[in-house]
Scaffold this active site. Structure first.
Site, mmCIF file in Angstrom:
data_model
loop_
_atom_site.group_PDB
_atom_site.id
_atom_site.type_symbol
_atom_site.label_atom_id
_atom_site.label_comp_id
_atom_site.label_asym_id
_atom_site.label_seq_id
_atom_site.Cartn_x
_atom_site.Cartn_y
_atom_site.Cartn_z
ATOM 1 N N ALA A 177 0.722 -1.237 0.121
ATOM 2 C CA ALA A 177 0.043 0.362 -0.102
ATOM 3 C C ALA A 177 1.121 1.331 -0.068
ATOM 4 C CB ALA A 177 -0.757 0.093 1.549
ATOM 5 N N ASP A 197 28.759 27.412 -27.436
ATOM 6 C CA ASP A 197 29.250 27.553 -28.221
ATOM 7 C C ASP A 197 29.416 28.717 -29.485
ATOM 8 O OD1 ASP A 197 32.269 27.478 -29.872
ATOM 9 O OD2 ASP A 197 31.779 25.054 -30.682
ATOM 10 N N ASP A 210 29.798 20.916 -30.949
ATOM 11 C CA ASP A 210 30.232 20.346 -32.197
ATOM 12 C C ASP A 210 30.838 19.699 -32.618
ATOM 13 O OD1 ASP A 210 31.529 22.205 -33.127
ATOM 14 O OD2 ASP A 210 30.673 23.697 -34.602
ATOM 15 N N ASP A 234 34.661 19.204 -27.867
ATOM 16 C CA ASP A 234 33.810 19.929 -27.023
ATOM 17 C C ASP A 234 33.317 18.582 -25.913
ATOM 18 O OD1 ASP A 234 33.635 22.878 -27.870
ATOM 19 O OD2 ASP A 234 32.882 22.129 -29.846
ATOM 20 N N ASN A 267 -2.204 6.917 -1.187
ATOM 21 C CA ASN A 267 -1.638 5.724 -1.271
ATOM 22 C C ASN A 267 -2.072 5.660 0.705
ATOM 23 O OD1 ASN A 267 0.247 6.283 -2.822
ATOM 24 N ND2 ASN A 267 1.166 4.227 -2.394
ATOM 25 N N GLU A 314 -5.131 4.457 0.994
ATOM 26 C CA GLU A 314 -5.161 2.899 1.338
ATOM 27 C C GLU A 314 -4.643 2.586 2.644
ATOM 28 O OE1 GLU A 314 -3.587 2.307 -3.624
ATOM 29 O OE2 GLU A 314 -2.266 2.619 -1.649
ATOM 30 N N ASP A 323 -5.371 4.654 -11.506
ATOM 31 C CA ASP A 323 -4.307 5.611 -11.504
ATOM 32 C C ASP A 323 -3.557 6.200 -12.646
ATOM 33 O OD1 ASP A 323 -5.833 6.283 -8.967
ATOM 34 O OD2 ASP A 323 -4.228 6.104 -7.580
#
Length: 960
Positions: free
Chosen positions: A333, A379, A681, A685, A747, A750, A780
């Site tokens: 639960a 960059d 790129d 890098d 919860n 529950e 749910d």
């Protein structure tokens, strides 16, 4: 026959992670290769430097010959050194990635619970089918979550891999005197490679022949300028500064040449960067850290609560196994079984939204991390700019002329003055680049140096045909550009049989070699006043951030005059100012980052003046005197000095930086608590991309190694896509909080009835573990997903980034969970105990099959499902009324809630499901009562929001 340069240059091949050792002689140290055996020379300087040798001596130093290696020798070296490639990416096998889904703490807790439940079932006498159902249900939850998580990650990974450029990795090699086209991976040290414009350099090589060779080293240095190469000896020094070497991962943009391979695989300069990248640890995202912490707390709470209840019920005389199964039910639960699946799918929705905005995210959790980004280290070339040099201003005959049009498309306006046409005609003749017309896949592009390409475009805008001009005045000699003279010269045979020299280069260097200036076709002596006028015009262009070239010409006596005769006594034709235009969308993106409290730091290999000019155009720099720091200055700073620099400079530009500098800056920013995104790129890098919290690589222009190191790839290479992705990331985080409140609040509903039954002496649980799983995964999940798919709110970029240490479960979030969960818990406890008491049956007489008990637990399950429908509406907004936002504005949420209620109805009325869940049919009045409790929850939440809104109002009626 070798392919034409245009064809070969269409899609340059870039090998990930390779570099060269041109200043190292014969091999002494060995480095592991992709295939396992030693691949290539070490990174030291093991022998005589081949850069300082004459071209004829290079062959002996590298144990080869001008005719190249024989096939037998090449095969032997291939076996000895391995393939000319980097180690493959260490991807786990599919089964390992699948098993990794079961290492999540929630999964571990549920797996242990399932195993213990199976054991309890085996020990029961007689065996209760409900225990087996519980064990199977818990195991099913784990398998479902693992399957969803694996599918989402595998899909993202496959999509990312599809970005890899599908190009032939081949090169032309001399083997036994015969040219052959071979796969680049088959190159070995000592091979003789043939190079021409448009080729990608397949390995690190020492040139032995060079005819006007120029290369683009941007993949290694970050600078896109053309760099001239020579075949003669140069002094020993840093490999990348050796002018007679070319490096793997770079491109030949002009000329032809022949080179001897000096390094392959991981022994190259590119390989050095690869090793830096491999050594950099992948950073956990903020959400990863917070979810892991949440899982530990929830698991500890579940275990502790289950243990306490077990200890309370055993002394009361309850059967041991039944009590144990009951305690496991309490644990179930408290564990949000649907959270991993909901989180994975919600993040996947964010991934798809970002992909539609040209941002491909390879790791699901990185979606949320983007939302917490506080610093972007970007960059310049290609990200902020269009990576297309454009002539925007010309100075000729003492007059400045604007040039319209952007990029390489030859469309725009240029002044029709004769002096302008002569300037552009000479500039077009003095170059080796050419324009390539658009195709179905690409627009106009330049093959060769981008600066020369910009001059060709300007010439065509002026109505000139560079190809026709070259045919009418063919070239007979060339004196390539070098960094000492800072000039390039060509000699042409004119139509009347005379010879014309055209020269272009740095304004001050060229001006010093001129003694006249063109004034409407008349050669006029260059006076001091005229010189001052030219210098002022050049300074004015440079002050605007333009790259300035001067162009001159003169008549010469023959087809091959001495260089001193060509570059003296020149007539200055004028100046050309050009720049790489910023992307038009970048300024708005930068403004959005400023509003969002995100700091932008430019980190580039370019010249400081160029970097500052671009930064001003796009809005990164607005102060009169920003902090501009070079790599050399960074080297002089200790960690304390670097921290002070980063803390004290709001507008900071880092120029002429190396991969090590970028990594050091990223580490320093993270040390200050920043969440850092890094763009790049090139291979240079890659280390910083991997070390950053969010590495962002360019998809169109980036190298393979950069894309591999990053967690996000920009399909359009635009900085604006980063800003959009940050906004989407923030939206994802908000949505995650919404469905966490939604999931955890029930919860409580529950758990509380179970605790109430325990302490009131009721012998059975008000809700079974199988019912809990049905709520968590059946009713749910869909509403939680609908909450996770809420669209991005308009104000998402109007607040600063959340602190790095901010908890996912803040005090406000926990308070809201307890508030909503408490109301639900009171409602379901009321209906359960009211129904039990109304029957008049003593607690001790209730059994699992009692119709009243079955009706009561059905009421509890249905009560949670119905109240969750109203709860989903309530959590859509934090303070704004849901009625103002629009109850029906998220139709997916309404539909998902209806599906959950329909599933609950099936559990209540369908006989097969009644057997599984031990439920009973509910009366219409029962549903009405439950709907009333749900409406009460929504009303209470609306009242809470009203109070919050009015508390925030200032005395004057505004909001504080």
């Amino acid at each position: 026959m070798p392919a034409e340069p245009a064809e070969r240059g269409a899609v340059p091949h870039r090998v990930p992670g390779t570099t060269a050792l041109c200043d190292g002689g014969p091999p002494t140290d060995i480095v592991a290769s992709a295939d396992g055996p030693p691949s290539r020379y070490g990174q030291g300087a093991p022998g005589p430097s081949v850069t300082s040798l004459a071209a004829t001596d290079v062959f002996a130093a590298l144990d080869t010959a001008p005719r190249g290696l024989t096939p037998t020798e090449a095969a032997a070296r291939r076996a000895r050194y391995g393939a000319n490639e980097l180690p493959g990416v260490g991807r786990r096998h599919v089964w390992r990635r699948l098993l990794a889904q079961f290492t999540d703490l929630f999964a571990v807790v549920l797996l242990v619970s399932s195993a213990i439940t199976f054991l309890a079932y085996a020990l029961e006498q007689p065996r209760d089918p409900a225990t087996l159902q519980l064990a199977l249900a818990i195991l099913g939850v784990v398998l479902l979550n693992a399957g969803i998580g694996f599918a989402q990650e595998y899909s993202a990974e496959r999509t990312a891999e599809s970005l890899q450029a599908m190009v032939p990795h081949t090169c032309r090699v001399l083997r036994n005197g015969e040219p052959r086209e071979l796969p680049a991976r088959d190159l070995v040290p000592g091979d003789v490679v043939l190079l021409e414009a448009g080729d990608a350099v397949p390995a690190d090589c020492r040139l032995v022949e060079a005819h006007d060779v120029a290369v683009n080293n941007a993949a290694l240095t970050g600078e896109s300028d053309a760099v001239a190469r020579v075949a003669g000896p140069v002094p020993a020094g840093p490999p990348l500064e050796a002018r007679n070497c070319v490096f793997m991962g770079t491109d030949v943009i002009a000329g032809t040449g022949k080179a001897v391979v000096s390094a392959t695989g991981t022994g190259t300069e590119f390989g050095r960067i690869f090793r830096l990248t491999a050594a950099a640890p992948r950073q956990q995202t903020p959400l990863q850290r917070q979810v892991a912490a949440m899982a530990r707390r929830v698991a500890a709470l579940a275990l502790a609560t289950g243990a306490v209840l077990f200890a309370v019920r055993v002394p009361s005389g309850q059967p041991f196994v039944d009590t144990f199964v009951f305690s496991l039910g309490v644990m179930v639960a408290l564990v949000p079984e649907g959270l991993p699946a909901t989180l994975s799918v919600s993040l996947a929705i964010g991934v798809r939204r970002m992909a539609r905005r040209h941002a491909l995210v390879k790791q699901l959790l990185a979606v949320e991390a983007l939302g917490s980004t506080s610093v972007v280290c970007t960059d310049k070339t290609g990200t902020l700019t269009q990576a297309e040099m454009t002539v925007v201003r010309l100075w000729a005959n003492g007059v400045s002329h604007a040039v319209t049009g952007v990029g390489y498309t030859p469309a725009g306006e240029v002044a029709e003055a004769r002096s302008v046409r002569e300037l552009l005609r000479a500039a077009a003749l003095c170059g080796n680049s050419r324009l390539v017309p658009p195709t179905d896949r690409d627009g106009w592009r330049v093959l060769g140096d981008t600066t020369e390409g910009a001059l060709l475009v300007a010439a065509e805008k002026a109505g000139l045909d560079p190809a026709a001009e070259e045919a009418r005045t063919p070239r007979v000699a060339e004196y390539p550009f070098d960094s000492v003279r800072k000039l390039m010269s060509t000699v042409h045979r004119d139509g009347d049989g005379t010879y014309l020299a055209c020269v272009k280069g740095a304004p001050l260097e060229l001006l010093a070699r001129c003694d006249a200036i063109d004034r409407e076709g008349t050669r006029t002596p260059l006076t001091e006043a005229s010189r001052a006028e030219v210098v002022a015009a050049a300074d004015d262009m440079a002050g605007q951030g333009l790259r300035v070239l001067a162009v001159a010409r003169r008549r010469v006596s023959g087809p091959r005059p001495a260089l001193g005769d060509v570059e003296s006594g020149l007539t200055l034709l004028g100046l050309a100012g050009m720049y790489d235009p910023p992307r038009p969308e970048v300024r708005d993106a930068v403004d959005a980052c400023r509003r969002a409290g995100i700091r932008i730091v430019m980190v580039t290999g370019d010249h400081p003046l160029t970097a500052e000019a671009v930064a001003r155009r796009v809005g990164i720099v607005r102060e009169p005197a920003p902090s501009v720091v070079t790599g050399a200055q960074l080297d002089a700073l200790d960690d304390g000095g670097l921290d002070a620099l980063l803390a004290g400079s709001a507008e900071l530009l880092l120029c002429r930086v190396s991969p090590e500098h970028k990594m050091r800056v990223v580490t320093a920013l993270q040390r200050r608590g920043e969440v850092v995104a890094v763009t790049g790129d090139g291979a240079n890098d890659a280390p910083a991309l991997k070390h950053a919290d969010i590495g962002v690589a360019m998809g169109a222009s980036g190298t393979d190694v950069a894309r591999e190191a990053a967690v996000m790839v920009l399909l359009d290479d635009s900085f604006a896509s980063i800003t959009t992705a940050v906004g989407l990331g923030r939206s994802v985080y908000r949505n995650i909080r919404k469905f966490l409140i939604y999931l955890f609040s029930h919860n409580i509903a529950e758990l509380v009835p179970i605790l109430a039954a325990t302490f009131t002496g009721f012998p059975l649980v008000p809700i079974t573990a199988v019912q809990i799983l049905a709520i968590d995964l059946g009713s749910d999940v869909l509403p939680a997903l609908a909450l996770g798919a809420e669209p991005m709110e308009a104000d998402v970029m109007d607040s600063p980034p959340r602190p790095r240490r901010e908890r996912l479960f803040s005090t406000a979030v926990m308070g809201r969970i307890l508030f909503l969960g408490g109301i639900q818990a009171l409602g379901v406890c009321a209906v359960f105990f009211w129904h039990v008491h109304a029957s008049g049956i003593p607690y001790a007489d209730f059994t699992r099959d009692d119709p009243v008990y079955r009706e009561a637990i059905t009421l509890v399950q249905a009560g949670i499902v119905v109240s969750q429908f109203f709860n989903a509406l309530a959590v859509r907004t934090d303070r704004q009324s849901v009625f103002r936002a629009g109850v029906l504005s998220n139709p997916w949420l309404i539909g998902a809630g209806c599906v959950g209620i329909a599933l609950m109805a099936a559990i209540s009325y369908a006989p097969p499901l009644q057997e599984v869940f031990n439920t009973a049919p509910l009366a219409p009045a029962d549903w009405a009562v439950l709907a009333g409790f749900g409406a009460l929850l929504l009303a209470a939440e609306e009242a809470r929001k009203w109070v919050l809104r009015h508390r925030r109002r200032s005395p004057k009626g505004g909001t504080s």
